[in-house]
Design a protein around this motif. Structure first.
Motif: not given
Ligand code: GLC
Ligand code: MG
Length: 525
Positions: A5-8, A443-448
């Motif tokens: 579910w984490r990649e769904a 599934a990667g990190d996020y940074r604005s």
């Protein structure tokens, strides 16, 4: 390996409005089965089905009179099993709606409860004496404007019962262990049939103040969660609620093996992210909808703030679920306007860090279809967002009969967009395919990234891959130079005319009006 579910990417089906197989004008489970291919081709990994259980329709299926059956209007349990079998055969999971704050007033449990003050199930629901002169027991309100207070007097026993929604939806008493055991049985009934998880309806409402104390005067007007410094509401968002959600989680965990995790997606209609964040990513709900996300106006800074804000509040590793609309929320095309913004919005929803959930019909840009004058069906004005899906222009493909709600304009249909590479539907497919193929987006990190007032930009990164997403919320050409990024990259996807694979300068990056862009950043070698 990451839990599935984490990649769904999820897809919400509102069964009444998706596809009708028998010509009664009401969508049904065989209709969904016949159209699973559409969801699969879109690239979704899981289908969430809104309620299909027997219901007197006080709240269109969110008032359930039998938790372990399919309403004949939607089909049979055998149809449900077949739906799960075929979805699984296509590699898709199935989530169903778990409505456990309340039952229908026509559920046999409530019939028993209301029969007398000494009924065995009296305490399964929340009963209280009226205040003097026929007043309601306290100042709690129903979530629906049209329903007034959250209490209705039941003449037979002279007491009031609590209903957080319509009077046709009495609230269960989750402080009663028998209620918990009965609902646990319901969870198992469906888990044993192979469902991959639940969307947990109003998960923040399950427990109420045991003494039924009034809400503080400052919050007495509140029909849903409202934050106030130093004050808490007494009819929702109680800490004890987590115990129930943990119990649900333990049950889910007892089923799911590696790769087969059963998931709880919370519907927690709280716009205050400080409170929402407490609900998921721990030992209760796996994920929950980011409610404030679908409440934002069309402004880059608004979306950036809300996404960044929730990200810093959530527990490490927690993932919110991002939807542009649901069966309760006006559609994106109506809120933002049909046209290029829908393409930018889709790019955002499908490239953020979280679980995207596509509301049926959003992939073709359906707008709300207001009911005909005097013909509204929903108690809370939500008919518009629930219009039947048009599969084709001619006879609609939804039904051979009279649709239960009016259809939208004939031009907005699946068939017309299927073969058109420039359509919104094709963009949705490309976005989902790109997400699936990209570890950074999936599934990667996020940074604005600082990008000025008109652009919401962010970097998603995984080992060996970085993607810059830049969304122009304005109808003007906009340039900005993202800091601390390489001088150029390659276009992976643009909602405008820019071709995939072309070089994109980042010093500065110039976006076309209303352009959403995904840029692959070259890794320094
Ligand atoms: C949730 C549902 C909504 C329903 C309410 C009561 O918010 O999404 O449709 O009216 O719960 O069950
Ligand atoms: Mg039908």
């Amino acid at each position: 390996m990451n839990a599935w579910w984490r990649e769904a990417v999820l897809y919400q089906v509102y069964p009444r409005s998706f596809a009708d197989s028998d010509g009664d004008g009401i969508g049904d489970l065989p209709g969904v089965i016949a159209r699973l291919g559409h969801i699969h081709e879109l690239g979704a990994d899981a289908v969430w089905l809104s309620p299909f259980y027997p219901s007197p329709l006080a709240d269109h299926g969110y008032d359930i009179s039998d938790y372990e059956a399919v309403d004949p209007v939607y089909g049979t349990l055998a149809d449900f099993d077949e739906l799960v079998r075929q979805a699984h055969g296509l590699g898709m999971r199935v989530l169903i709606d778990l409505v456990m704050n309340h039952t229908s007033a026509e559920h046999p449990w409530f019939a028993d409860s209301r029969a007398s003050r000494t009924s065995p199930r009296r305490d399964w629901y929340i009963w209280a004496d009226p205040r003097e002169r026929g007043g309601v027991p306290n100042n709690w309100l129903s979530a629906f404007e049209t329903c007034g207070p959250a209490w209705t007097l039941d003449e037979r026993t002279g007491q009031c019962y609590l209903h957080s929604f319509t009077p046709g939806q009495p609230d269960l008493n989750w402080r009663n262990p028998e209620v918990r055991a009965a609902m646990q049985k319901v969870w198992r009934f469906w888990l044993d049939r192979g469902v991959d998880g639940f969307r947990v309806d109003v998960a923040h409402r399950l427990l109420k103040d045991a003494r039924l104390r009034d809400n503080p005067a400052e919050l007495a007007h509140a029909r849903r969660h409202v934050s106030h410094p130093g004050l808490r509401m007494r009819n929702l968002d109680l800490p004890e609620t987590q115990e129930v959600l943990r119990e649900l989680r333990r049950t889910l965990d007892s089923y799911g093996g590696p790769g087969g995790e059963r998931v709880a997606l919370g519907e927690v209609p709280i716009s205050d992210d400080r409170r929402l964040a407490a609900y998921f990513g721990g030992d209760g709900l796996h994920t929950a909808f980011h409610v404030a996300f679908w409440e934002q106006p069309w402004r880059a800074a608004a979306f950036r703030e809300t996404v960044d804000g929730l990200a810093v509040l959530t527990r490490p590793g927690a993932l919110p679920t991002y939807a542009l609309a649901t069966h309760d929320i006006s559609r994106a095309a109506t809120r933002f306007g049909a046209g290029p913004r829908l393409r930018v919005a889709a790019t955002m929803a499908l490239t953020l860090r979280g679980v995207p959930c596509v509301y049926y019909g959003d992939e073709i840009g359906m707008a709300d279809v207001p009911p005909r004058a005097g013909r509204a069906l929903d108690v809370d004005g939500r008919d518009g967002t629930r219009a039947p899906l048009r599969w084709d222009a001619g006879s609609s493909g939804f039904t051979t009969g009279q649709p239960w709600l009016p259809l939208g304009p004939a031009e907005v249909n699946v068939a017309a967009q299927r073969e058109d590479p420039g359509s919104l539907l094709s963009l949705y497919r490309r976005l989902i395919a790109l997400r699936r193929a990209s570890p950074a987006l999936r599934a990667g990190d996020y940074r604005s990234v600082e990008a000025g007032p008109d652009v919401f930009a962010y970097v998603r990164s995984a080992p060996g891959e970085r993607m810059l997403v830049a969304l122009n919320f304005s109808a003007r050409l906009v340039s900005f130079t993202p800091r601390a990024l390489p001088a150029d990259g390659r276009a992976e996807l643009s909602t405008g005319r820019r071709l995939t694979g072309t070089r994109v300068s980042l010093a500065p990056l110039t976006l076309a009006p209303d352009e959403g862009l995904v840029v692959r950043l070259e890794e320094p070698s």
